[in-house]
Motif scaffolding. Structure first.
Motif, PDB file in Angstrom:
ATOM      1  N   ALA A 122      40.596  16.818  33.041  1.00 24.97           N
ATOM      2  CA  ALA A 122      39.958  16.987  31.740  1.00 24.97           C
ATOM      3  C   ALA A 122      39.156  18.280  31.718  1.00 24.97           C
ATOM      4  N   ALA A 123      38.981  18.830  30.532  1.00 21.92           N
ATOM      5  CA  ALA A 123      38.184  20.060  30.381  1.00 21.92           C
ATOM      6  C   ALA A 123      36.702  19.687  30.451  1.00 21.92           C
ATOM      7  N   ILE A 124      35.947  20.503  31.119  1.00 24.35           N
ATOM      8  CA  ILE A 124      34.501  20.267  31.245  1.00 24.35           C
ATOM      9  C   ILE A 124      33.806  20.892  30.036  1.00 24.35           C
ATOM     10  N   PRO A 125      33.039  20.075  29.269  1.00 24.34           N
ATOM     11  CA  PRO A 125      32.375  20.630  28.081  1.00 24.34           C
ATOM     12  C   PRO A 125      31.255  21.598  28.475  1.00 24.34           C
ATOM     13  N   LYS A 126      31.136  22.684  27.679  1.00 25.70           N
ATOM     14  CA  LYS A 126      30.074  23.651  27.930  1.00 25.70           C
ATOM     15  C   LYS A 126      28.854  23.267  27.088  1.00 25.70           C
ATOM     16  N   VAL A 127      27.698  23.387  27.695  1.00 20.28           N
ATOM     17  CA  VAL A 127      26.460  23.000  27.012  1.00 20.28           C
ATOM     18  C   VAL A 127      25.854  24.164  26.290  1.00 20.28           C
TER      19      VAL A 127
END
Length: 127
Positions: A122-127
């Motif tokens: 899965a893609a890691i969400p950017k904060v």
């Protein structure tokens, strides 16, 4: 009835059992001396259980059976060897257990020094 010998040395427990044979003091001392070799490679061994068995129903070349069970942190190691002499069976058993312990220690060392990358699907969400 099995003949048991229980021995604790340097925090390591060694249980030696004779099945259909009498364990002499000389045999017990030789077995304890040979089993000390296992503790040189791995200090986290909890208990070593060895059964020396005489089976007269087997062929002459496989009458003496030595079974080893090493309880260690992680999966236990179990092996068995047979030969025509009790001391030879004990030597072969200690050699086999020693190879197993050294292989395990070498694989853990390789794994520790060469970590492999982990793929995250899965893609890691950017904060």
């Amino acid at each position: 009835m099995p003949n048991k010998n229980h021995h604790v040395q340097n925090g390591h427990e060694i249980i030696l059992t004779g099945i259909h044979m009498e364990l002499t003091e000389a045999l017990k001392n030789i077995a304890h001396e040979k089993l000390q070799r296992l503790f040189r490679h791995e200090d986290r061994i909890v208990r070593v259980r060895v059964e020396l068995e005489y089976d007269k129903t087997r062929g002459h070349e496989n009458q003496f059976i030595a079974k080893g069970h090493v309880q260690i942190y992680g999966p236990d190691m179990i092996c068995s060897v047979a030969s025509e002499d009790c001391l030879k069976s004990l030597d072969l058993l200690v050699d086999k257990l020693d190879r197993m312990i050294r292989r395990r220690a070498r694989l853990q060392k390789v794994k520790r020094h060469h970590p492999h990358p982990v793929e995250i699907p899965a893609a890691i969400p950017k904060v």
